[in-house]
Design a protein around this motif. Structure first.
Motif, PDB file in Angstrom:
ATOM      1  N   ALA A   1      46.942 -51.875 134.965  1.00 40.49           N
ATOM      2  CA  ALA A   1      46.578 -51.678 133.566  1.00 40.49           C
ATOM      3  C   ALA A   1      45.167 -52.186 133.292  1.00 40.49           C
ATOM      4  CB  ALA A   1      47.579 -52.384 132.652  1.00 40.49           C
ATOM      5  N   ASN A   2      44.758 -53.257 133.962  1.00 38.29           N
ATOM      6  CA  ASN A   2      43.377 -53.717 133.827  1.00 38.29           C
ATOM      7  C   ASN A   2      42.403 -52.677 134.344  1.00 38.29           C
ATOM      8  OD1 ASN A   2      44.303 -57.095 134.829  1.00 38.29           O
ATOM      9  ND2 ASN A   2      44.322 -56.202 132.796  1.00 38.29           N
ATOM     10  N   ALA A   3      42.795 -51.939 135.399  1.00 37.28           N
ATOM     11  CA  ALA A   3      41.930 -50.892 135.940  1.00 37.28           C
ATOM     12  C   ALA A   3      41.751 -49.764 134.931  1.00 37.28           C
ATOM     13  CB  ALA A   3      42.497 -50.356 137.252  1.00 37.28           C
ATOM     14  N   VAL A   4      42.804 -49.449 134.171  1.00 37.33           N
ATOM     15  CA  VAL A   4      42.679 -48.460 133.100  1.00 37.33           C
ATOM     16  C   VAL A   4      41.627 -48.923 132.101  1.00 37.33           C
ATOM     17  CG1 VAL A   4      43.853 -47.374 131.149  1.00 37.33           C
ATOM     18  CG2 VAL A   4      45.052 -47.628 133.328  1.00 37.33           C
ATOM     19  N   ALA A   5      41.714 -50.195 131.697  1.00 36.00           N
ATOM     20  CA  ALA A   5      40.777 -50.726 130.719  1.00 36.00           C
ATOM     21  C   ALA A   5      39.351 -50.729 131.246  1.00 36.00           C
ATOM     22  CB  ALA A   5      41.188 -52.144 130.324  1.00 36.00           C
ATOM     23  N   ARG A   6      39.189 -51.095 132.520  1.00 39.62           N
ATOM     24  CA  ARG A   6      37.841 -51.158 133.099  1.00 39.62           C
ATOM     25  C   ARG A   6      37.219 -49.770 133.143  1.00 39.62           C
ATOM     26  NH1 ARG A   6      33.347 -51.761 134.276  1.00 39.62           N
ATOM     27  NH2 ARG A   6      32.375 -53.246 135.695  1.00 39.62           N
ATOM     28  N   ALA A   7      37.986 -48.772 133.575  1.00 34.90           N
ATOM     29  CA  ALA A   7      37.472 -47.405 133.619  1.00 34.90           C
ATOM     30  C   ALA A   7      37.176 -46.889 132.214  1.00 34.90           C
ATOM     31  CB  ALA A   7      38.471 -46.492 134.329  1.00 34.90           C
ATOM     32  N   ALA A   8      38.088 -47.161 131.283  1.00 34.20           N
ATOM     33  CA  ALA A   8      37.884 -46.716 129.910  1.00 34.20           C
ATOM     34  C   ALA A   8      36.621 -47.340 129.316  1.00 34.20           C
ATOM     35  CB  ALA A   8      39.101 -47.081 129.061  1.00 34.20           C
ATOM     36  N   GLY A   9      36.423 -48.620 129.554  1.00 33.95           N
ATOM     37  CA  GLY A   9      35.239 -49.291 129.033  1.00 33.95           C
ATOM     38  C   GLY A   9      33.959 -48.733 129.625  1.00 33.95           C
ATOM     39  N   HIS A  10      33.987 -48.435 130.918  1.00 39.21           N
ATOM     40  CA  HIS A  10      32.786 -47.894 131.554  1.00 39.21           C
ATOM     41  C   HIS A  10      32.455 -46.513 130.994  1.00 39.21           C
ATOM     42  CE1 HIS A  10      29.757 -47.902 134.755  1.00 39.21           C
ATOM     43  NE2 HIS A  10      29.954 -46.581 134.767  1.00 39.21           N
ATOM     44  N   LEU A  11      33.460 -45.676 130.806  1.00 39.84           N
ATOM     45  CA  LEU A  11      33.204 -44.357 130.241  1.00 39.84           C
ATOM     46  C   LEU A  11      32.649 -44.467 128.833  1.00 39.84           C
ATOM     47  CD1 LEU A  11      36.260 -42.187 131.369  1.00 39.84           C
ATOM     48  CD2 LEU A  11      34.083 -42.554 132.515  1.00 39.84           C
ATOM     49  N   ALA A  12      33.218 -45.364 128.034  1.00 40.50           N
ATOM     50  CA  ALA A  12      32.748 -45.519 126.663  1.00 40.50           C
ATOM     51  C   ALA A  12      31.295 -45.973 126.610  1.00 40.50           C
ATOM     52  CB  ALA A  12      33.641 -46.506 125.915  1.00 40.50           C
ATOM     53  N   ALA A  13      30.904 -46.828 127.550  1.00 33.48           N
ATOM     54  CA  ALA A  13      29.560 -47.414 127.502  1.00 33.48           C
ATOM     55  C   ALA A  13      28.523 -46.599 128.254  1.00 33.48           C
ATOM     56  CB  ALA A  13      29.611 -48.835 128.068  1.00 33.48           C
ATOM     57  N   HIS A  14      28.918 -45.858 129.280  1.00 36.08           N
ATOM     58  CA  HIS A  14      27.919 -45.298 130.192  1.00 36.08           C
ATOM     59  C   HIS A  14      28.032 -43.801 130.461  1.00 36.08           C
ATOM     60  CE1 HIS A  14      26.707 -49.401 131.064  1.00 36.08           C
ATOM     61  NE2 HIS A  14      27.955 -49.701 131.381  1.00 36.08           N
ATOM     62  N   ALA A  15      29.160 -43.165 130.178  1.00 34.87           N
ATOM     63  CA  ALA A  15      29.317 -41.761 130.542  1.00 34.87           C
ATOM     64  C   ALA A  15      28.487 -40.856 129.649  1.00 34.87           C
ATOM     65  CB  ALA A  15      30.792 -41.367 130.471  1.00 34.87           C
ATOM     66  N   GLY A  16      28.275 -39.640 130.132  1.00 36.56           N
ATOM     67  CA  GLY A  16      27.576 -38.644 129.351  1.00 36.56           C
ATOM     68  C   GLY A  16      28.503 -37.976 128.354  1.00 36.56           C
ATOM     69  N   PRO A  17      28.050 -36.901 127.708  1.00 39.32           N
ATOM     70  CA  PRO A  17      28.873 -36.211 126.701  1.00 39.32           C
ATOM     71  C   PRO A  17      30.245 -35.841 127.247  1.00 39.32           C
ATOM     72  CG  PRO A  17      26.635 -35.337 126.715  1.00 39.32           C
ATOM     73  CD  PRO A  17      26.737 -36.256 127.897  1.00 39.32           C
ATOM     74  N   GLY A  18      31.279 -36.162 126.475  1.00 37.55           N
ATOM     75  CA  GLY A  18      32.640 -35.832 126.888  1.00 37.55           C
ATOM     76  C   GLY A  18      33.172 -36.653 128.043  1.00 37.55           C
ATOM     77  N   GLY A  19      32.481 -37.738 128.386  1.00 43.76           N
ATOM     78  CA  GLY A  19      32.924 -38.575 129.502  1.00 43.76           C
ATOM     79  C   GLY A  19      32.398 -38.122 130.841  1.00 43.76           C
ATOM     80  N   ARG A  20      31.324 -37.335 130.858  1.00 50.94           N
ATOM     81  CA  ARG A  20      30.784 -36.805 132.117  1.00 50.94           C
ATOM     82  C   ARG A  20      30.179 -37.910 132.972  1.00 50.94           C
ATOM     83  NH1 ARG A  20      30.639 -31.324 132.016  1.00 50.94           N
ATOM     84  NH2 ARG A  20      30.881 -30.360 129.960  1.00 50.94           N
ATOM     85  N   ILE A  21      30.720 -38.083 134.150  1.00 49.99           N
ATOM     86  CA  ILE A  21      30.175 -39.005 135.143  1.00 49.99           C
ATOM     87  C   ILE A  21      30.964 -38.813 136.442  1.00 49.99           C
ATOM     88  CG2 ILE A  21      31.705 -40.965 134.616  1.00 49.99           C
ATOM     89  CD1 ILE A  21      29.233 -42.806 135.013  1.00 49.99           C
ATOM     90  N   HIS A  22      30.336 -39.066 137.563  1.00 49.75           N
ATOM     91  CA  HIS A  22      31.017 -39.060 138.864  1.00 49.75           C
ATOM     92  C   HIS A  22      31.282 -40.505 139.281  1.00 49.75           C
ATOM     93  CE1 HIS A  22      30.119 -34.823 139.176  1.00 49.75           C
ATOM     94  NE2 HIS A  22      30.576 -34.746 140.419  1.00 49.75           N
ATOM     95  N   LEU A  23      32.545 -40.807 139.567  1.00 45.04           N
ATOM     96  CA  LEU A  23      32.952 -42.144 139.991  1.00 45.04           C
ATOM     97  C   LEU A  23      33.643 -42.054 141.343  1.00 45.04           C
ATOM     98  CD1 LEU A  23      34.535 -43.500 136.664  1.00 45.04           C
ATOM     99  CD2 LEU A  23      32.228 -43.951 137.520  1.00 45.04           C
ATOM    100  N   LEU A  24      33.085 -42.702 142.343  1.00 48.70           N
ATOM    101  CA  LEU A  24      33.747 -42.869 143.634  1.00 48.70           C
ATOM    102  C   LEU A  24      34.439 -44.226 143.597  1.00 48.70           C
ATOM    103  CD1 LEU A  24      32.319 -42.125 147.143  1.00 48.70           C
ATOM    104  CD2 LEU A  24      33.483 -44.273 146.702  1.00 48.70           C
ATOM    105  N   MET A  25      35.753 -44.249 143.836  1.00 53.49           N
ATOM    106  CA  MET A  25      36.535 -45.443 143.542  1.00 53.49           C
ATOM    107  C   MET A  25      37.422 -45.832 144.723  1.00 53.49           C
ATOM    108  SD  MET A  25      37.589 -44.206 139.678  1.00 53.49           S
ATOM    109  CE  MET A  25      37.599 -45.832 138.931  1.00 53.49           C
TER     110      MET A  25
END
Length: 325
Positions: free
Chosen positions: A88-112
């Protein structure tokens, strides 16, 4: 909570273009063979910020060497900085990163790549929680245009974990409906409470839970967080009964709710507020507890079991909400 066949139709959030992939390299060269084209795809994608690779430090070194001058255009994050606790913390971490750093509509490439020889793959129990996260990610991040490549290094991930993970990724031939997979995980019985578990009044008082947890070895701050998590879970009530057992760090509370909780995403959907705060119900509970398990009670109720901590447990303060733009 066991889902019935009639309950397995997925919810219908507005769908973006979430692209959830899996790779299973067995060597460093194989890792580079999947990672480098993926990162190049992200660098070339329009309306996207630089791609991000979350991996073991040794893998990041491989990427720096292989990328050369292009390394400055890729985010390189040690996996122990990203995966700081529960699924659940991983959900929050990914959600926070998208909110702060992703492009329009959540556009970003993440290798995880989590720490497969650490928490995420340390035991069948924790592996099951990780597979739940991988499955539900297909619903949680459906509104986004994020592209995620989940890396399972077969030298550390193990064949059982990889086989289960493949069922959670749409780009495989064994992909399973996320809710059906989650229901399968929920069908595994939990260990019964011990005979000496403390029975509480139907609505457990926060002060009583805090005092009990402190008496079982939790520090003041952790006892307070555990008590708040119990209160947040109890807000789903009415509560028909409650039990407490265990010793620090693994203090446990089980609440019996008088009704079914049918939402399989309960407590996984990030709230609008970025900060972790009271009033967020199961989201709060999932963020501060190592495990939160929901099981159906015969007759129509739901048990909610909260286990506070383990070694390498949740790291508070990294949780963020998510707004889709």
């Amino acid at each position: 909570m066991t889902a019935h066949p009639a309950d397995l139709s997925p919810p219908s959030p507005p769908h973006g273009e979430f692209d959830h992939r899996i790779a299973a390299p067995a060597t460093d060269d194989a890792f580079l063979a999947v990672a480098l084209p993926f990162l190049a795809e992200g660098l070339a994608a329009p309306q996207e910020p630089p791609p991000v690779a979350i991996a073991a430090p040794a893998k990041l070194d491989l990427l720096r060497d292989a990328l050369g001058a292009d390394a400055k255009d890729v985010g390189l994050v040690p996996h122990t900085d990203w995966y700081t606790g529960s699924a659940a913390n991983a959900v929050a971490r990914a959600a926070g990163h998208l909110a702060a750093h992703a492009g329009p509509g959540g556009r970003i490439h993440l290798l995880m790549e989590p720490v497969w020889n650490g928490r995420a793959g340390r035991s069948p129990r924790e592996s099951a929680e990780w597979i739940r996260y991988e499955a539900l990610a297909n619903l949680l991040f459906a509104p986004t245009a994020t592209t995620a490549l989940c890396v399972y290094d077969t030298r550390t991930a193990g064949s059982a974990l990889l086989a289960a993970a493949r069922r959670a990724h749409p780009d495989t031939e064994v992909y399973e409906d996320p809710l059906r997979l989650a229901a399968e995980l929920d069908a595994v019985p939990l260990p019964p409470p011990p005979p000496d578990a403390l029975r509480l009044p139907a609505e457990p008082a926060p002060d009583a839970v805090r005092a009990w947890a402190a008496g079982r070895g939790l520090g003041d701050a952790d006892a307070g967080l555990f008590a708040t998590a119990v209160t947040e879970a109890a807000s789903l009530g009415p509560v028909a009964g409650a039990l407490l057992w265990g010793e620090a760090p693994g203090c446990v509370c089980e609440l019996d709710l008088a009704h079914r909780v049918d939402d399989p995403l309960a407590g996984f959907v990030p709230p609008p507020a970025a900060a972790l705060e009271a009033g967020q119900g199961l989201w709060f509970a999932r963020q501060v507890c190592a495990y939160v398990d929901l099981r159906e009670i015969p007759g129509g109720g739901t048990s909610v079991r909260l286990q506070y901590g383990l070694s390498n447990g949740p790291q508070h303060g990294h949780q963020h909400g998510l707004r889709y733009g």
